[in-house]
Scaffold this motif. Structure first.
Motif, PDB file in Angstrom:
ATOM      1  N   PHE A  83     -11.111 -39.398   6.694  1.00  0.00           N
ATOM      2  CA  PHE A  83     -11.237 -38.946   5.309  1.00  0.00           C
ATOM      3  C   PHE A  83     -10.261 -37.809   5.020  1.00  0.00           C
ATOM      4  CE2 PHE A  83     -13.067 -36.060   2.147  1.00  0.00           C
ATOM      5  CZ  PHE A  83     -13.233 -36.922   1.073  1.00  0.00           C
ATOM      6  N   SER A  84     -10.175 -36.849   5.922  1.00  0.00           N
ATOM      7  CA  SER A  84      -9.318 -35.680   5.701  1.00  0.00           C
ATOM      8  C   SER A  84      -7.845 -36.063   5.702  1.00  0.00           C
ATOM      9  CB  SER A  84      -9.601 -34.629   6.779  1.00  0.00           C
ATOM     10  OG  SER A  84      -8.889 -33.442   6.532  1.00  0.00           O
ATOM     11  N   ILE A  85      -7.466 -36.923   6.641  1.00  0.00           N
ATOM     12  CA  ILE A  85      -6.072 -37.382   6.688  1.00  0.00           C
ATOM     13  C   ILE A  85      -5.746 -38.178   5.437  1.00  0.00           C
ATOM     14  CG2 ILE A  85      -4.461 -38.895   7.931  1.00  0.00           C
ATOM     15  CD1 ILE A  85      -5.907 -38.027  10.531  1.00  0.00           C
ATOM     16  N   ASP A  86      -6.686 -39.003   4.988  1.00  0.00           N
ATOM     17  CA  ASP A  86      -6.507 -39.752   3.746  1.00  0.00           C
ATOM     18  C   ASP A  86      -6.211 -38.806   2.590  1.00  0.00           C
ATOM     19  OD1 ASP A  86      -6.917 -42.091   1.835  1.00  0.00           O
ATOM     20  OD2 ASP A  86      -8.556 -40.771   1.209  1.00  0.00           O
ATOM     21  N   GLN A  87      -6.877 -37.649   2.594  1.00  0.00           N
ATOM     22  CA  GLN A  87      -6.710 -36.682   1.508  1.00  0.00           C
ATOM     23  C   GLN A  87      -5.477 -35.803   1.668  1.00  0.00           C
ATOM     24  OE1 GLN A  87      -8.862 -36.705  -1.329  1.00  0.00           O
ATOM     25  NE2 GLN A  87      -9.267 -38.634  -0.264  1.00  0.00           N
ATOM     26  N   GLY A  88      -4.717 -36.012   2.751  1.00  0.00           N
ATOM     27  CA  GLY A  88      -3.444 -35.305   2.890  1.00  0.00           C
ATOM     28  C   GLY A  88      -3.382 -34.226   3.937  1.00  0.00           C
ATOM     29  N   GLY A 136     -20.619 -29.678  10.689  1.00  0.00           N
ATOM     30  CA  GLY A 136     -20.181 -31.039  10.963  1.00  0.00           C
ATOM     31  C   GLY A 136     -18.667 -31.147  10.991  1.00  0.00           C
ATOM     32  N   GLY A 137     -18.203 -32.379  11.297  1.00  0.00           N
ATOM     33  CA  GLY A 137     -16.769 -32.600  11.456  1.00  0.00           C
ATOM     34  C   GLY A 137     -15.965 -32.368  10.191  1.00  0.00           C
ATOM     35  N   GLY A 148      -7.052 -41.589  -1.168  1.00  0.00           N
ATOM     36  CA  GLY A 148      -5.720 -41.041  -0.961  1.00  0.00           C
ATOM     37  C   GLY A 148      -4.757 -42.045  -0.357  1.00  0.00           C
ATOM     38  N   GLN A 149      -4.018 -41.611   0.658  1.00  0.00           N
ATOM     39  CA  GLN A 149      -2.946 -42.441   1.207  1.00  0.00           C
ATOM     40  C   GLN A 149      -3.431 -43.663   1.979  1.00  0.00           C
ATOM     41  OE1 GLN A 149      -0.581 -40.497   4.272  1.00  0.00           O
ATOM     42  NE2 GLN A 149      -2.271 -39.131   4.817  1.00  0.00           N
ATOM     43  N   LEU A 160     -11.204 -26.619   7.905  1.00  0.00           N
ATOM     44  CA  LEU A 160     -10.569 -25.467   8.557  1.00  0.00           C
ATOM     45  C   LEU A 160      -9.170 -25.811   9.045  1.00  0.00           C
ATOM     46  CD1 LEU A 160     -13.620 -24.142  10.626  1.00  0.00           C
ATOM     47  CD2 LEU A 160     -12.629 -23.100   8.572  1.00  0.00           C
ATOM     48  N   MET A 161      -9.000 -27.039   9.522  1.00  0.00           N
ATOM     49  CA  MET A 161      -7.666 -27.457   9.972  1.00  0.00           C
ATOM     50  C   MET A 161      -6.705 -27.546   8.791  1.00  0.00           C
ATOM     51  SD  MET A 161      -6.632 -30.717  12.386  1.00  0.00           S
ATOM     52  CE  MET A 161      -7.621 -30.050  13.740  1.00  0.00           C
TER      53      MET A 161
END
Length: 381
Positions: free
Chosen positions: A120-125, A95-96, A352-353, A102-103
């Motif tokens: 979600f991932s960007i929120d986590q930094g 899934g995404g 996160g942010q 990985l990114m």
């Protein structure tokens, strides 16, 4: 001594040619980006499949195209007959969220995945931005074929009747950070249906993480699940196999109007790719936008290419592709980003942010970078 003199003469001639402009002082390899592109085994990724399967369409029509090195794996990306990137396609089945992991680890430059995993991932930094749209809608809620319901309203009645009998309905979803997870929780909330992810907790519905979609057919057929929410082509595969039946497609999922034309999969790029692989990244995104245009003009390209890449029957793809809205428009994406953040924040996913943010411009500045997208649209429109 004679050998040394000959080497000196050859070196002098090479230097003379170099300064005369006869030898390019910049290696072409230095200008060619290495792009690692992660994708999901989903019809939502059809722009990638079409670009890979119909290179002559893009070479002859637009001058930007892929040249196959190893089928479904590595390709050379050209624009105006210049090699601009070596592209490696990485299939991710989980899934995404896995793509974004990985990114974050620096193993992927570009991801084609849903908005919520990116948010979600960007929120986590994670140092990344959503850079271009891919498609909207394209998911469905599928129930077991033997359940006495033919639409969402009847399935809601079924859930409530089961609850009155002390039976908990089990609904599977791909991942906790998937758009499908966000939508099913939103739909249940709208219908006043209680839910839990704890098998020992009392609620009308238990939501079950299927960790992708590969196990969904088996879980439905063995009665371990009563329903799933899934992206295409899984809903059509379940229907044609007789295992399940779709009761509602994602654009119609409650609350009314909330998910109509909802963005689903997008292109996400790492900050490193945006800063250091810009030319190759731009050419790749341009090819994806052109591929979207071709799909919108002729959906058969997506039907055939998706069947080839995913190994699905053409009949499945002929039913699936019309449920997906391929688009290069960012209007709904800019509008839905803050909505996703707010819904996910209410569901406790934002820590996160982005947590607690309500200002639309601030949210969009964290999520998006449409600089390359705007350049591309100016060039191809």
């Amino acid at each position: 001594m004679l050998i040394i003199k000959r080497f000196a003469i050859i070196a002098s001639l090479l230097l003379a040619l170099l300064f005369a402009g006869c030898i390019d002082s910049t290696s072409s390899d230095a200008e060619v980006a290495d792009l690692k592109v992660a994708y999901l085994p989903s019809d939502h990724d059809a722009p990638l499949f079409v670009a890979a399967e119909y290179p002559e369409l893009f070479q002859n029509g637009y001058g930007v195209y892929l040249k196959e090195v190893e089928n479904k794996d590595t390709y050379e990306l050209y624009e105006n007959d210049k090699l601009v990137a070596n592209v490696e396609f990485i299939k991710v089945i989980e899934g995404g969220a896995k793509i974004m992991t990985l990114m974050a680890q620096g193993q992927v430059d570009v991801g084609l995945n849903g908005v919520p995993p990116a948010v979600f991932s960007i929120d986590q930094g994670t140092a990344a931005k959503i850079v271009s749209p891919a498609q909207s809608e394209g998911s469905a809620i599928v129930i077991k074929s033997d359940i006495a319901a033919e639409n969402w309203e009847e399935f809601v009645v079924y859930i409530k009747e089961q609850a009155e009998s002390g039976v908990q309905v089990k609904i599977g979803h791909p991942l906790p950070t998937s758009i499908q997870y966000v939508m099913i929780k939103s739909a249940l909330d709208a219908e006043g249906i209680t839910y839990t992810e704890n098998p020992n907790e009392d609620a009308m519905v238990q939501l079950i993480n299927c960790k992708g979609q590969g196990t969904m057919p088996q879980l439905l057929s063995t009665n371990e699940l009563d329903a799933v929410i899934a992206w295409e082509p899984t809903p059509e595969q379940l229907t044609l196999s007789g295992i399940g039946k779709s009761v509602i497609y994602s654009g119609d999922i409650p609350p009314e109007g909330m998910w109509e034309n909802h963005p689903c999969c997008v292109f996400v790029a790492s900050n490193n790719a945006l800063e250091n692989k810009r030319e190759g990244l731009k050419s790749f995104l341009k090819l994806m936008a052109l591929s979207n245009n071709e799909i919108m003009a002729n959906p058969e390209f997506a039907v055939n290419a998706s069947s080839e890449w995913l190994g699905t029957d053409l009949e499945v793809e002929e039913l699936s592709i019309p449920n997906i809205k391929f688009t290069n428009e960012i209007g709904s994406l800019e509008a839905i980003g803050p909505a996703f953040v707010n819904v996910m924040d209410e569901q406790g996913a934002m820590t996160g942010q982005l947590a607690g943010l309500e200002d639309i411009e601030e949210i969009n500045s964290i999520l998006y970078d449409f600089t390359l997208y705007n350049e591309i649209m100016d060039e191809i429109q």
